[in-house]
Write a protein that holds these residues in place. Structure first.
Motif, PDB file in Angstrom:
ATOM      1  N   UNK A 189       0.823  -1.212   0.000  1.00 34.71           N
ATOM      2  CA  UNK A 189       0.000   0.000   0.000  1.00 34.71           C
ATOM      3  C   UNK A 189       0.860   1.266   0.000  1.00 34.71           C
ATOM      4  N   UNK A 190       1.900   1.275   0.845  1.00 35.54           N
ATOM      5  CA  UNK A 190       2.756   2.460   0.916  1.00 35.54           C
ATOM      6  C   UNK A 190       3.515   2.647  -0.387  1.00 35.54           C
ATOM      7  N   UNK A 191       4.039   1.563  -0.926  1.00 38.06           N
ATOM      8  CA  UNK A 191       4.768   1.659  -2.195  1.00 38.06           C
ATOM      9  C   UNK A 191       3.849   2.157  -3.317  1.00 38.06           C
ATOM     10  N   UNK A 192       2.640   1.666  -3.301  1.00 41.36           N
ATOM     11  CA  UNK A 192       1.701   2.097  -4.328  1.00 41.36           C
ATOM     12  C   UNK A 192       1.405   3.591  -4.200  1.00 41.36           C
ATOM     13  N   UNK A 193       1.241   4.066  -2.961  1.00 40.41           N
ATOM     14  CA  UNK A 193       0.945   5.485  -2.750  1.00 40.41           C
ATOM     15  C   UNK A 193       2.125   6.377  -3.138  1.00 40.41           C
ATOM     16  N   UNK A 194       3.335   5.843  -3.026  1.00 42.52           N
ATOM     17  CA  UNK A 194       4.540   6.609  -3.373  1.00 42.52           C
ATOM     18  C   UNK A 194       4.990   6.363  -4.814  1.00 42.52           C
ATOM     19  N   UNK A 195       4.253   5.508  -5.519  1.00 43.17           N
ATOM     20  CA  UNK A 195       4.598   5.149  -6.902  1.00 43.17           C
ATOM     21  C   UNK A 195       5.983   4.521  -6.983  1.00 43.17           C
ATOM     22  N   UNK A 196       6.228   3.589  -6.050  1.00 45.95           N
ATOM     23  CA  UNK A 196       7.454   2.795  -6.043  1.00 45.95           C
ATOM     24  C   UNK A 196       7.077   1.362  -6.412  1.00 45.95           C
ATOM     25  N   UNK A 197       7.704   0.780  -7.415  1.00 50.45           N
ATOM     26  CA  UNK A 197       7.320  -0.579  -7.826  1.00 50.45           C
ATOM     27  C   UNK A 197       7.618  -1.614  -6.747  1.00 50.45           C
ATOM     28  N   UNK A 198       6.828  -2.679  -6.726  1.00 51.28           N
ATOM     29  CA  UNK A 198       7.003  -3.726  -5.716  1.00 51.28           C
ATOM     30  C   UNK A 198       8.379  -4.374  -5.794  1.00 51.28           C
ATOM     31  N   UNK A 199       8.969  -4.438  -6.983  1.00 48.63           N
ATOM     32  CA  UNK A 199      10.265  -5.092  -7.138  1.00 48.63           C
ATOM     33  C   UNK A 199      11.461  -4.208  -6.806  1.00 48.63           C
ATOM     34  N   UNK A 200      11.217  -2.964  -6.401  1.00 47.44           N
ATOM     35  CA  UNK A 200      12.322  -2.047  -6.097  1.00 47.44           C
ATOM     36  C   UNK A 200      13.006  -2.431  -4.787  1.00 47.44           C
ATOM     37  N   UNK A 201      14.285  -2.087  -4.687  1.00 39.07           N
ATOM     38  CA  UNK A 201      15.026  -2.220  -3.435  1.00 39.07           C
ATOM     39  C   UNK A 201      15.115  -0.812  -2.842  1.00 39.07           C
ATOM     40  N   UNK A 202      14.413  -0.612  -1.734  1.00 43.31           N
ATOM     41  CA  UNK A 202      14.244   0.736  -1.182  1.00 43.31           C
ATOM     42  C   UNK A 202      15.134   0.951   0.034  1.00 43.31           C
ATOM     43  N   UNK A 203      16.015   1.943  -0.069  1.00 44.64           N
ATOM     44  CA  UNK A 203      16.783   2.431   1.075  1.00 44.64           C
ATOM     45  C   UNK A 203      15.975   3.550   1.721  1.00 44.64           C
ATOM     46  N   UNK A 204      15.912   3.550   3.049  1.00 47.36           N
ATOM     47  CA  UNK A 204      15.144   4.580   3.742  1.00 47.36           C
ATOM     48  C   UNK A 204      15.990   5.265   4.807  1.00 47.36           C
ATOM     49  N   UNK A 205      15.909   6.590   4.856  1.00 46.49           N
ATOM     50  CA  UNK A 205      16.413   7.369   5.988  1.00 46.49           C
ATOM     51  C   UNK A 205      15.190   7.934   6.678  1.00 46.49           C
ATOM     52  N   UNK A 206      15.021   7.620   7.946  1.00 49.34           N
ATOM     53  CA  UNK A 206      13.826   8.006   8.688  1.00 49.34           C
ATOM     54  C   UNK A 206      14.217   8.853   9.885  1.00 49.34           C
ATOM     55  N   UNK A 207      13.717  10.071   9.931  1.00 48.29           N
ATOM     56  CA  UNK A 207      14.039  10.968  11.035  1.00 48.29           C
ATOM     57  C   UNK A 207      14.121  12.399  10.545  1.00 48.29           C
ATOM     58  N   UNK A 208      14.674  13.256  11.361  1.00 48.00           N
ATOM     59  CA  UNK A 208      14.813  14.657  10.976  1.00 48.00           C
ATOM     60  C   UNK A 208      15.774  14.782   9.799  1.00 48.00           C
ATOM     61  N   UNK A 209      15.367  15.546   8.782  1.00 48.82           N
ATOM     62  CA  UNK A 209      16.211  15.762   7.616  1.00 48.82           C
ATOM     63  C   UNK A 209      17.084  16.994   7.850  1.00 48.82           C
ATOM     64  N   UNK A 210      18.309  16.760   8.329  1.00 47.87           N
ATOM     65  CA  UNK A 210      19.256  17.840   8.588  1.00 47.87           C
ATOM     66  C   UNK A 210      20.623  17.438   8.037  1.00 47.87           C
ATOM     67  N   UNK A 211      21.486  18.405   7.898  1.00 46.67           N
ATOM     68  CA  UNK A 211      22.843  18.116   7.419  1.00 46.67           C
ATOM     69  C   UNK A 211      23.586  17.191   8.377  1.00 46.67           C
ATOM     70  N   UNK A 212      23.370  17.392   9.686  1.00 48.91           N
ATOM     71  CA  UNK A 212      24.039  16.544  10.674  1.00 48.91           C
ATOM     72  C   UNK A 212      23.611  15.086  10.571  1.00 48.91           C
ATOM     73  N   UNK A 213      22.451  14.843   9.992  1.00 51.18           N
ATOM     74  CA  UNK A 213      21.990  13.468   9.797  1.00 51.18           C
ATOM     75  C   UNK A 213      22.632  12.823   8.570  1.00 51.18           C
ATOM     76  N   UNK A 214      23.426  13.586   7.824  1.00 51.65           N
ATOM     77  CA  UNK A 214      24.141  13.025   6.682  1.00 51.65           C
ATOM     78  C   UNK A 214      23.288  12.776   5.457  1.00 51.65           C
ATOM     79  N   UNK A 215      22.134  13.437   5.356  1.00 51.81           N
ATOM     80  CA  UNK A 215      21.225  13.135   4.245  1.00 51.81           C
ATOM     81  C   UNK A 215      21.784  13.605   2.896  1.00 51.81           C
ATOM     82  N   UNK A 216      22.567  14.664   2.903  1.00 51.14           N
ATOM     83  CA  UNK A 216      23.176  15.105   1.636  1.00 51.14           C
ATOM     84  C   UNK A 216      24.217  14.088   1.181  1.00 51.14           C
ATOM     85  N   UNK A 217      25.010  13.570   2.118  1.00 47.60           N
ATOM     86  CA  UNK A 217      25.960  12.498   1.790  1.00 47.60           C
ATOM     87  C   UNK A 217      25.223  11.306   1.191  1.00 47.60           C
ATOM     88  N   UNK A 218      24.080  10.974   1.786  1.00 48.08           N
ATOM     89  CA  UNK A 218      23.319   9.810   1.325  1.00 48.08           C
ATOM     90  C   UNK A 218      22.807  10.014  -0.095  1.00 48.08           C
TER      91      UNK A 218
END
Length: 378
Positions: A189-218
């Protein structure tokens, strides 16, 4: 019934860390929560017995606003006369512990979950570090969410040896293993709502989106390998506190069509159920509760090798670690788990077994009840 007041800046931290604690603690104590209730939606799972009091407390330093919040808390504590005040997060810790001390609250407890000043230099680092020391001085009891963080704070002379400890096995909240569990229906259901195919390999970063969290590096690391691995997708779920959305989309380049940004997350378990690997490339962190939540869902973790996260991830057993800030090493870790399905699956299985056996939220909540009983009996 003894009265306990929690002070936090953001409902996001309440949703992520305290929901189960409140359910257990409310059986033993009268609970009040002081938080900026307008900053982010509070979870509908918040126990109805918790009294919520709004305070327009800012996350960032704002001298005038902070002084107003300090005065408000002082007056509130003087009027309410709580048996114990417990603060979490840096700003709430400073204002909560200082105002509770000034108001004469007998039991004042703060939990350190990571240090803002770790990534700073010069005068900024010194001043922020001294503020953490002030929190420790104003508190009558000091906790950290991991053994490595205790050792770090003592080594940095923020607090004296023996004056800080961990409640239970570590982690600020443990994990609710009924909420966080593999769920194929939710995954679809979540993948469908985000338009991500079922066969995809999904990496997730969950939490505050800040530079200290390394999201730009990711995002940069993801972009470097995305053309080579078209089944790889990246989901960044959590509040965008530094308005990084445009920066992240630009950094993603041609891979932006496989990047999803979800700033409003109330039910984090659903997003974890839709993913395959948690990535936490933080420059500073506490224990990393999200690692346990992901593990309970069956996700291995890729995490930077820093204090706190070295307690949450067992390298080569429940996840893969890399040197903090090293984008090439992060890219290699992402590629390793894309290419090795069996290895990735084994890491996820072992991560889930560890979360279930050692870090259930009920066990951590019982440790909190025991801690309060000890503190309040003194």
């Amino acid at each position: 019934m003894q009265r306990v007041c929690f002070v936090l800046t953001s409902p996001f931290a309440v949703n992520g860390f305290l929901l189960n604690h409140f359910k257990v603690l409310a059986d033993n104590f009268s609970i009040t929560l002081v938080v900026n209730a307008l900053e982010y939606p509070l979870s509908s799972d918040l126990d109805a017995r918790v009294r919520v009091v709004h305070l327009d407390i800012a996350r960032k330093i704002d001298l005038l606003s902070d002084l107003k919040s300090l005065f408000w808390l002082w007056r509130f504590f003087r009027r309410e006369r709580f048996d114990l005040v417990h603060s979490l997060t840096p700003k709430a810790g400073l204002l909560g512990m200082l105002s509770a001390w000034l108001a004469g609250i007998r039991c004042r407890q703060h939990t350190f979950t990571g240090q803002v000043w770790v990534t700073r230099r010069g005068l900024s680092r010194y001043c922020l570090k001294q503020l953490d020391s002030l929190i420790a001085v104003c508190a009558t009891s000091v906790l950290a969410d991991s053994a490595s963080q205790c050792a770090f704070l003592v080594a940095e002379s923020v607090i004296k040896p023996g004056a800080i400890h961990v409640a239970g096995p570590g982690s600020i909240s443990g994990v609710d293993t009924t909420r966080f569990a593999p769920n194929p229906m939710v995954r679809h259901m979540v993948r469908e709502s985000l338009k991500i195919p079922d066969g995809a390999l999904v990496f997730i970063a969950l939490g505050r989106m800040t530079r200290d969290k390394g999201v730009i590096d990711l995002v940069e690391s993801f972009k470097s390998l995305s053309s080579k691995f078209p089944r790889a997708w990246l989901l960044l779920a959590g509040p965008d506190e530094e308005d990084l959305a445009s920066t992240l989309l630009e950094a993603a380049g041609a891979s932006a069509d496989r990047l999803r940004l979800e700033p409003k997350v109330v039910q984090s378990a659903a997003y974890l159920a839709a993913a395959d690997v948690l990535v936490l490339p933080s420059y500073r962190e506490g224990f990393g509760t999200v690692v346990l939540e992901a593990a309970a869902v069956g996700l291995p973790a890729i995490a930077s090798r820093i204090y706190g996260l070295t307690d949450a991830v067992i390298e080569g057993v429940t996840g893969v670690c890399f040197p903090v800030g090293d984008r090439l090493a992060l890219q290699a870790a992402l590629e390793l788990l894309i290419q090795n399905d069996v290895f990735r699956s084994n890491l996820g299985t072992q991560a889930r077994q560890r979360a279930l056996s050692e870090y259930s939220s009920d066990a951590i909540s019982r440790a909190w009840v025991k801690q309060y009983s000890i503190v309040l009996s003194k």
